[in-house]
Design a protein around this motif. Sequence first.
Motif, PDB file in Angstrom:
ATOM      1  N   GLU A 211       0.828  -1.213   0.000  1.00  0.00           N
ATOM      2  CA  GLU A 211       0.000   0.000   0.000  1.00  0.00           C
ATOM      3  C   GLU A 211       0.860   1.260   0.000  1.00  0.00           C
ATOM      4  N   LEU A 212       1.957   1.222   0.754  1.00  0.00           N
ATOM      5  CA  LEU A 212       2.857   2.375   0.765  1.00  0.00           C
ATOM      6  C   LEU A 212       3.499   2.568  -0.600  1.00  0.00           C
ATOM      7  N   GLN A 213       3.911   1.501  -1.244  1.00  0.00           N
ATOM      8  CA  GLN A 213       4.503   1.609  -2.571  1.00  0.00           C
ATOM      9  C   GLN A 213       3.518   2.227  -3.557  1.00  0.00           C
ATOM     10  N   ARG A 214       2.258   1.803  -3.490  1.00  0.00           N
ATOM     11  CA  ARG A 214       1.247   2.381  -4.391  1.00  0.00           C
ATOM     12  C   ARG A 214       1.034   3.861  -4.096  1.00  0.00           C
ATOM     13  N   ALA A 215       0.984   4.221  -2.809  1.00  0.00           N
ATOM     14  CA  ALA A 215       0.793   5.622  -2.445  1.00  0.00           C
ATOM     15  C   ALA A 215       1.940   6.483  -2.954  1.00  0.00           C
ATOM     16  N   VAL A 216       3.160   5.979  -2.815  1.00  0.00           N
ATOM     17  CA  VAL A 216       4.331   6.725  -3.296  1.00  0.00           C
ATOM     18  C   VAL A 216       4.298   6.835  -4.816  1.00  0.00           C
ATOM     19  N   GLN A 217       3.915   5.758  -5.480  1.00  0.00           N
ATOM     20  CA  GLN A 217       3.853   5.761  -6.943  1.00  0.00           C
ATOM     21  C   GLN A 217       2.893   6.830  -7.470  1.00  0.00           C
ATOM     22  N   ILE A 224       3.389   7.116   6.958  1.00  0.00           N
ATOM     23  CA  ILE A 224       4.648   6.363   6.882  1.00  0.00           C
ATOM     24  C   ILE A 224       5.559   7.030   5.864  1.00  0.00           C
ATOM     25  N   ASP A 225       6.797   7.302   6.266  1.00  0.00           N
ATOM     26  CA  ASP A 225       7.746   7.979   5.383  1.00  0.00           C
ATOM     27  C   ASP A 225       7.932   7.193   4.085  1.00  0.00           C
ATOM     28  N   SER A 226       7.980   7.910   2.986  1.00  0.00           N
ATOM     29  CA  SER A 226       8.081   7.267   1.669  1.00  0.00           C
ATOM     30  C   SER A 226       9.342   6.422   1.511  1.00  0.00           C
ATOM     31  N   TYR A 227      10.383   6.706   2.324  1.00  0.00           N
ATOM     32  CA  TYR A 227      11.609   5.914   2.235  1.00  0.00           C
ATOM     33  C   TYR A 227      11.334   4.446   2.584  1.00  0.00           C
ATOM     34  N   GLY A 228      10.280   4.209   3.352  1.00  0.00           N
ATOM     35  CA  GLY A 228       9.923   2.844   3.696  1.00  0.00           C
ATOM     36  C   GLY A 228       9.505   2.008   2.503  1.00  0.00           C
ATOM     37  N   ALA A 229       9.172   2.658   1.379  1.00  0.00           N
ATOM     38  CA  ALA A 229       8.782   1.925   0.171  1.00  0.00           C
ATOM     39  C   ALA A 229       9.982   1.370  -0.583  1.00  0.00           C
ATOM     40  N   THR A 230      11.201   1.664  -0.123  1.00  0.00           N
ATOM     41  CA  THR A 230      12.410   1.225  -0.832  1.00  0.00           C
ATOM     42  C   THR A 230      12.488  -0.293  -0.907  1.00  0.00           C
ATOM     43  N   ASN A 231      12.322  -0.960   0.224  1.00  0.00           N
ATOM     44  CA  ASN A 231      12.361  -2.420   0.295  1.00  0.00           C
ATOM     45  C   ASN A 231      11.822  -2.831   1.673  1.00  0.00           C
ATOM     46  N   PRO A 232      11.545  -4.120   1.894  1.00  0.00           N
ATOM     47  CA  PRO A 232      10.976  -4.538   3.186  1.00  0.00           C
ATOM     48  C   PRO A 232      11.850  -4.217   4.392  1.00  0.00           C
ATOM     49  N   ALA A 233      13.178  -4.266   4.234  1.00  0.00           N
ATOM     50  CA  ALA A 233      14.065  -3.955   5.359  1.00  0.00           C
ATOM     51  C   ALA A 233      13.922  -2.495   5.770  1.00  0.00           C
ATOM     52  N   GLU A 234      13.881  -1.586   4.796  1.00  0.00           N
ATOM     53  CA  GLU A 234      13.705  -0.174   5.118  1.00  0.00           C
ATOM     54  C   GLU A 234      12.297   0.100   5.640  1.00  0.00           C
ATOM     55  N   PHE A 235      11.331  -0.655   5.164  1.00  0.00           N
ATOM     56  CA  PHE A 235       9.967  -0.495   5.661  1.00  0.00           C
ATOM     57  C   PHE A 235       9.908  -0.804   7.154  1.00  0.00           C
ATOM     58  N   PHE A 236      10.526  -1.910   7.578  1.00  0.00           N
ATOM     59  CA  PHE A 236      10.534  -2.260   8.997  1.00  0.00           C
ATOM     60  C   PHE A 236      11.229  -1.182   9.826  1.00  0.00           C
ATOM     61  N   ALA A 237      12.347  -0.656   9.338  1.00  0.00           N
ATOM     62  CA  ALA A 237      13.079   0.370  10.082  1.00  0.00           C
ATOM     63  C   ALA A 237      12.260   1.656  10.193  1.00  0.00           C
ATOM     64  N   VAL A 238      11.597   2.037   9.120  1.00  0.00           N
ATOM     65  CA  VAL A 238      10.805   3.275   9.109  1.00  0.00           C
ATOM     66  C   VAL A 238       9.591   3.163  10.030  1.00  0.00           C
ATOM     67  N   ILE A 239       8.894   2.026   9.996  1.00  0.00           N
ATOM     68  CA  ILE A 239       7.711   1.902  10.854  1.00  0.00           C
ATOM     69  C   ILE A 239       8.112   1.739  12.322  1.00  0.00           C
ATOM     70  N   THR A 240       9.326   1.269  12.579  1.00  0.00           N
ATOM     71  CA  THR A 240       9.812   1.228  13.963  1.00  0.00           C
ATOM     72  C   THR A 240       9.970   2.643  14.506  1.00  0.00           C
ATOM     73  N   GLU A 241      10.543   3.533  13.707  1.00  0.00           N
ATOM     74  CA  GLU A 241      10.640   4.940  14.111  1.00  0.00           C
ATOM     75  C   GLU A 241       9.256   5.498  14.443  1.00  0.00           C
ATOM     76  N   LEU A 242       8.306   5.233  13.564  1.00  0.00           N
ATOM     77  CA  LEU A 242       6.955   5.757  13.723  1.00  0.00           C
ATOM     78  C   LEU A 242       6.274   5.159  14.954  1.00  0.00           C
ATOM     79  N   PHE A 243       6.467   3.875  15.190  1.00  0.00           N
ATOM     80  CA  PHE A 243       5.844   3.182  16.314  1.00  0.00           C
ATOM     81  C   PHE A 243       6.244   3.818  17.636  1.00  0.00           C
ATOM     82  N   TYR A 244       7.516   4.160  17.785  1.00  0.00           N
ATOM     83  CA  TYR A 244       7.988   4.719  19.048  1.00  0.00           C
ATOM     84  C   TYR A 244       7.769   6.222  19.169  1.00  0.00           C
TER      85      TYR A 244
END
Length: 277
Positions: A211-217, A224-244
């Motif tokens: 869903e994030l990839q489609r929104a960025v497209q 959720i920061d658009s950088y999270g759409a780069t790949n699943p590893a960056e997605f996990f790191a970005v949503i961790t920032e947001l979670f805390y």
Amino acid sequence: MNNWVWLALACAVLGLAYWISQALPRWRFERAMAAPFPDHWLPLLQRFPFYERLGAELQAELRRKVQAFLYRKRFVGCEGLEVTDERRVLIATEACLLILNRPNTLYRDLKWIYIYPSTFRSRQPERDEAGVVSLPSGDLLGVSWSNGRVVLAWDSVKHGYVDFEDGQNVVLHEFAHQLDQEGGVADGAPLLNSRAAYGLWSQVLGREFEELQRAVQYGHATLIDSYGATNPAEFFAVITELFYERPVAMQATHPELFATLKSYFQVDPRDWQAPAT
């Protein structure tokens, strides 16, 4: 004295040497952990707005983990940056926030933390999905490597603890990668406690990632920061920032994703938020 006796003595000496090599580091660590938490470190923890709202039990656990983290990890200043207690404690506090209230290895494979004054360029080659090896381009705020190293830009670290509610935090981001890498390759799936947990993780995070990839497209604004759409590893790191940092907003807009992270991290950062005015 015959050869068998000499052999037995040699084995005994080697056995004693091995026992000492294993026991001495444990003894030194236990002695260090038995020491009181340094008085001059506490005001550094108190700079974080969440600390006073953690409650006594989690505060004590955070102090213990910070103490253990700083005993076991080595910090290196780059480009003339001085490694001070302030810098060590502030980084350790945010890193240990991710491992509160649950079993963990205290980032067992991590040995070194390098701190640059500001943005830097990576000298670590990376391999892409096609197998092509190259050096990352552009200025970086932080990097997490699977070879026991994290690299951070101090001005970005400082921004993270000065504004702990903007959803962007380089320490949380890079140490989320460290958690991800404990399971092997960084793929957005850290070590979980059951096979069923992996199924739910893949279902929820996979859907949210797409869903994030489609929104960025399509150029749509997202929490959720658009950088999270780069790949699943960056997605996990970005949503961790947001979670805390923005748990209330995340729960309101991505409730299933928030619940999945809450189950993984075993804390609810909404409890640490300042009361609404």
